[in-house]
Design a protein around this motif. Structure first.
Motif, PDB file in Angstrom:
ATOM      1  N   ASP A   1     -49.808 -12.088 -56.604  1.00 11.28           N
ATOM      2  CA  ASP A   1     -49.913 -12.555 -55.224  1.00 11.28           C
ATOM      3  C   ASP A   1     -50.995 -11.798 -54.456  1.00 11.28           C
ATOM      4  OD1 ASP A   1     -48.969 -14.188 -53.000  1.00 11.28           O
ATOM      5  OD2 ASP A   1     -48.159 -12.310 -52.186  1.00 11.28           O
TER       6      ASP A   1
ATOM      7  N   TRP B   1     -54.660 -12.693 -56.319  1.00 13.98           N
ATOM      8  CA  TRP B   1     -55.141 -14.079 -56.280  1.00 13.98           C
ATOM      9  C   TRP B   1     -54.700 -14.843 -55.037  1.00 13.98           C
ATOM     10  CZ3 TRP B   1     -54.077 -11.941 -61.134  1.00 13.98           C
ATOM     11  CH2 TRP B   1     -55.141 -11.949 -62.026  1.00 13.98           C
TER      12      TRP B   1
ATOM     13  N   ALA C   1     -53.052 -17.339 -52.573  1.00 17.59           N
ATOM     14  CA  ALA C   1     -52.473 -18.677 -52.664  1.00 17.59           C
ATOM     15  C   ALA C   1     -53.031 -19.496 -53.818  1.00 17.59           C
ATOM     16  CB  ALA C   1     -52.709 -19.420 -51.355  1.00 17.59           C
ATOM     17  N   ASP C   2     -54.001 -18.963 -54.550  1.00 18.90           N
ATOM     18  CA  ASP C   2     -54.639 -19.727 -55.625  1.00 18.90           C
ATOM     19  C   ASP C   2     -54.601 -18.967 -56.956  1.00 18.90           C
ATOM     20  OD1 ASP C   2     -55.998 -21.863 -56.760  1.00 18.90           O
ATOM     21  OD2 ASP C   2     -57.967 -21.027 -56.281  1.00 18.90           O
TER      22      ASP C   2
ATOM     23  N   PRO D   1     -54.224 -18.220 -60.982  1.00 20.52           N
ATOM     24  CA  PRO D   1     -54.622 -19.001 -62.160  1.00 20.52           C
ATOM     25  C   PRO D   1     -53.413 -19.658 -62.815  1.00 20.52           C
ATOM     26  CG  PRO D   1     -54.755 -16.646 -62.606  1.00 20.52           C
ATOM     27  CD  PRO D   1     -54.406 -16.787 -61.163  1.00 20.52           C
TER      28      PRO D   1
END
Length: 135
Positions: free
Chosen positions: A51, A54, A56-57, A59
């Motif tokens: 969290d 990365w 909200a996006d 892998p």
């Protein structure tokens, strides 16, 4: 490898014992190091690391991507710098090896020196604390 000190007050950096920088790499690697350095000696759950690195996006294979990133950080800092522990990872560093935690300790000492009526000591200690900030 020599003991490593970490700077997170400014651009995240790792420094060898002699002060030479360790090339940490890209933004995600520095983000991972920063998240771990905020909690030295404590296990950070993998979900928190994903969290924080990365956002909200994440892998598709977040676990695999995190493992690969940790592997790169270990190759950079030394195999013993990051340990695996029950569902997460831990930076093997003392709080004083990280500028943020050193800053907090020194700031506390400065405040106590002021409260004890020793402004000279407070000035020296608080100057040392402020010198840890980069950028």
């Amino acid at each position: 490898m020599d003991p490593v000190r970490y700077r997170i007050l400014g651009t995240t950096q790792a420094l060898r014992g002699d002060g030479t920088p360790v090339p940490v790499g890209g933004a995600r690697l520095r983000a991972l190091l920063t998240v771990l350095a905020l909690r030295p000696g404590r296990t950070v759950p993998a979900a928190v690391l994903v969290d924080e690195v990365w956002g909200a996006d994440p892998p598709a294979d977040a676990t695999g991507a995190l493992q690969a990133l940790v592997g790169r950080l270990r190759r950079t800092l030394g195999a013993d710098a990051i340990t695996s522990a029950e569902g997460g990872y831990r930076l093997c560093a003392a709080a004083d090896d990280i500028d943020l935690h050193r800053f907090e300790r020194l700031a506390g000492e400065g405040v106590r020196a002021l409260a004890d009526g020793d402004p000279g000591k407070a000035a020296v200690v608080l100057d040392d604390a402020l010198a840890l900030w980069c950028g």
